[in-house]
Design a protein around this motif. Structure first.
Motif, short mmCIF file in Angstrom:
data_model
loop_
_atom_site.label_atom_id
_atom_site.label_comp_id
_atom_site.label_asym_id
_atom_site.label_seq_id
_atom_site.Cartn_x
_atom_site.Cartn_y
_atom_site.Cartn_z
N ASP A 149 0.85 -1.19 0.00
CA ASP A 149 0.00 0.00 0.00
C ASP A 149 0.90 1.24 0.00
N MET A 150 0.24 2.40 0.01
CA MET A 150 0.99 3.64 0.12
C MET A 150 1.57 3.77 1.53
N LEU A 151 2.74 4.37 1.62
CA LEU A 151 3.47 4.45 2.88
C LEU A 151 2.63 5.08 4.00
N GLY A 152 1.90 6.15 3.67
CA GLY A 152 1.10 6.82 4.68
C GLY A 152 0.09 5.89 5.31
N ALA A 153 -0.55 5.06 4.48
CA ALA A 153 -1.55 4.11 4.99
C ALA A 153 -0.89 3.02 5.83
N ILE A 154 0.26 2.53 5.39
CA ILE A 154 0.95 1.46 6.12
C ILE A 154 1.40 1.94 7.50
N LEU A 155 1.97 3.13 7.57
CA LEU A 155 2.48 3.62 8.85
C LEU A 155 1.38 4.08 9.79
N SER A 156 0.17 4.28 9.26
CA SER A 156 -0.92 4.67 10.15
C SER A 156 -1.27 3.54 11.12
N VAL A 157 -0.99 2.30 10.72
CA VAL A 157 -1.32 1.15 11.57
C VAL A 157 -0.48 1.14 12.85
N PRO A 158 0.86 1.11 12.76
CA PRO A 158 1.64 1.15 14.01
C PRO A 158 1.50 2.47 14.75
N ALA A 159 1.30 3.57 14.02
CA ALA A 159 1.17 4.87 14.67
C ALA A 159 -0.02 4.90 15.62
N ILE A 160 -1.11 4.24 15.21
CA ILE A 160 -2.32 4.19 16.05
C ILE A 160 -2.19 3.10 17.10
N HIS A 161 -1.80 1.90 16.65
CA HIS A 161 -1.80 0.74 17.53
C HIS A 161 -0.76 0.86 18.64
N TYR A 162 0.37 1.50 18.33
CA TYR A 162 1.46 1.60 19.31
C TYR A 162 1.64 3.01 19.85
N ALA A 163 0.58 3.81 19.75
CA ALA A 163 0.65 5.19 20.24
C ALA A 163 0.94 5.23 21.74
N ASN A 164 0.52 4.18 22.46
CA ASN A 164 0.75 4.15 23.90
C ASN A 164 2.20 3.80 24.24
N ILE A 165 2.95 3.31 23.26
CA ILE A 165 4.35 2.97 23.50
C ILE A 165 5.23 4.20 23.30
N SER A 166 5.12 4.80 22.13
CA SER A 166 5.96 5.96 21.82
C SER A 166 5.52 6.57 20.50
N ASP A 167 5.76 7.88 20.36
CA ASP A 167 5.54 8.52 19.06
C ASP A 167 6.86 8.56 18.28
N LYS A 168 7.89 7.89 18.84
CA LYS A 168 9.20 7.83 18.20
C LYS A 168 9.49 6.40 17.75
N ILE A 169 10.39 6.28 16.78
CA ILE A 169 10.75 5.00 16.20
C ILE A 169 12.26 4.89 16.11
N VAL A 170 12.80 3.69 16.36
CA VAL A 170 14.20 3.43 16.03
C VAL A 170 14.21 3.09 14.54
N PHE A 171 14.71 4.02 13.74
CA PHE A 171 14.68 3.91 12.28
C PHE A 171 16.03 3.42 11.80
N ILE A 172 16.05 2.21 11.22
CA ILE A 172 17.29 1.57 10.77
C ILE A 172 17.26 1.52 9.25
N GLN A 173 18.20 2.19 8.63
CA GLN A 173 18.24 2.30 7.17
C GLN A 173 19.52 1.68 6.64
N ASP A 174 19.35 0.72 5.71
CA ASP A 174 20.52 0.11 5.09
C ASP A 174 20.17 -0.26 3.66
N GLU A 175 21.05 -0.99 3.00
CA GLU A 175 20.81 -1.36 1.61
C GLU A 175 21.36 -2.74 1.35
N PHE A 176 20.51 -3.61 0.78
CA PHE A 176 20.95 -4.93 0.36
C PHE A 176 21.43 -4.85 -1.09
N SER A 177 22.51 -5.54 -1.37
CA SER A 177 23.04 -5.59 -2.74
C SER A 177 23.22 -7.04 -3.14
N SER A 178 22.72 -7.36 -4.34
CA SER A 178 22.87 -8.70 -4.88
C SER A 178 23.02 -8.60 -6.38
#
Length: 207
Positions: A149-178
């Motif tokens: 789906d579109m990113l906004g729709a996908i992220l709305s799920v954890p944003a709502i469901h885990y709102a009681n945990i934190s409004d922050k995320i540990v964002f890990i960005q990398d790249e796979f190469s093959s």
């Protein structure tokens, strides 16, 4: 000082999370290489603490099409982990697993969904097992919930469901190469604050 919110994380804590991301992503890449029967290398991950809006901006805006896989964390560490895969990564994986090229604009059928879910499950288990081995904590994961789906729709799920945990995320960005493909990979790690404290304490890091 105890961790009360993600804002209490200092530079040392971020370095620890970066190392966790590095080892976790390396394990996930090894698992992926084994599944695809080809060499998969991974870049050094970039780890940041972001809110949901910043993640959306980082990944190209709310209308960016993404394959999202969400898994809950249970046991000594509670929270969630989410893999955000770009379409070319999913297509590369499906092509390798099925032994035939998958067009970039092809819609996923039931078999393709099942294959990507299994790949995500194994990658997530490898990632989480790395954290478990480092910390000595028992961490279980649920079966991944997947959608394209579109990113906004996908992220709305954890944003709502885990709102009681934190409004922050540990964002890990990398790249796979093959071979000739370079596919960005993004992991969102959202342990609750108590679990973050357990991770740091078990690694001997002062809170």
């Amino acid at each position: 000082m105890a961790l009360n919110t993600y804002d209490d994380l200092n530079d040392i804590h971020i370095d620890v999370l970066r190392e966790i991301g590095n080892i976790g992503s390396g394990n996930a890449a090894s698992a992926l290489a084994s599944m695809l029967a080809r060499q998969v290398s991974i870049s050094v991950p970039i780890v940041r603490i972001l809110d949901y809006e910043q993640v959306v901006e980082e990944l190209g805006g709310p209308e960016q099409m993404i394959v999202g896989l969400l898994l809950s964390l249970e046991g000594d560490v509670k929270g969630m982990i989410m893999f955000l895969l770009h379409q070319n990564f999913a297509n590369m994986t499906l092509s390798a697993l099925m032994g035939a090229d998958v067009p970039e604009d092809a819609e996923m059928d039931e078999m393709a969904y099942s294959a990507i879910q299994e790949v995500a499950n194994i990658m997530a288990a490898s990632f989480v097992n790395a954290i478990s081995e480092m910390t000595g904590l028992t961490i279980n994961i649920t079966v991944p919930s997947m959608c394209v789906d579109m990113l906004g729709a996908i992220l709305s799920v954890p944003a709502i469901h885990y709102a009681n945990i934190s409004d922050k995320i540990v964002f890990i960005q990398d790249e796979f190469s093959s071979q000739d493909l370079h596919a960005p990979n993004h992991v969102l790690l959202i342990p609750d604050v108590e679990s973050l404290g357990k991770i740091m304490t078990n690694l001997g890091i002062e809170l």
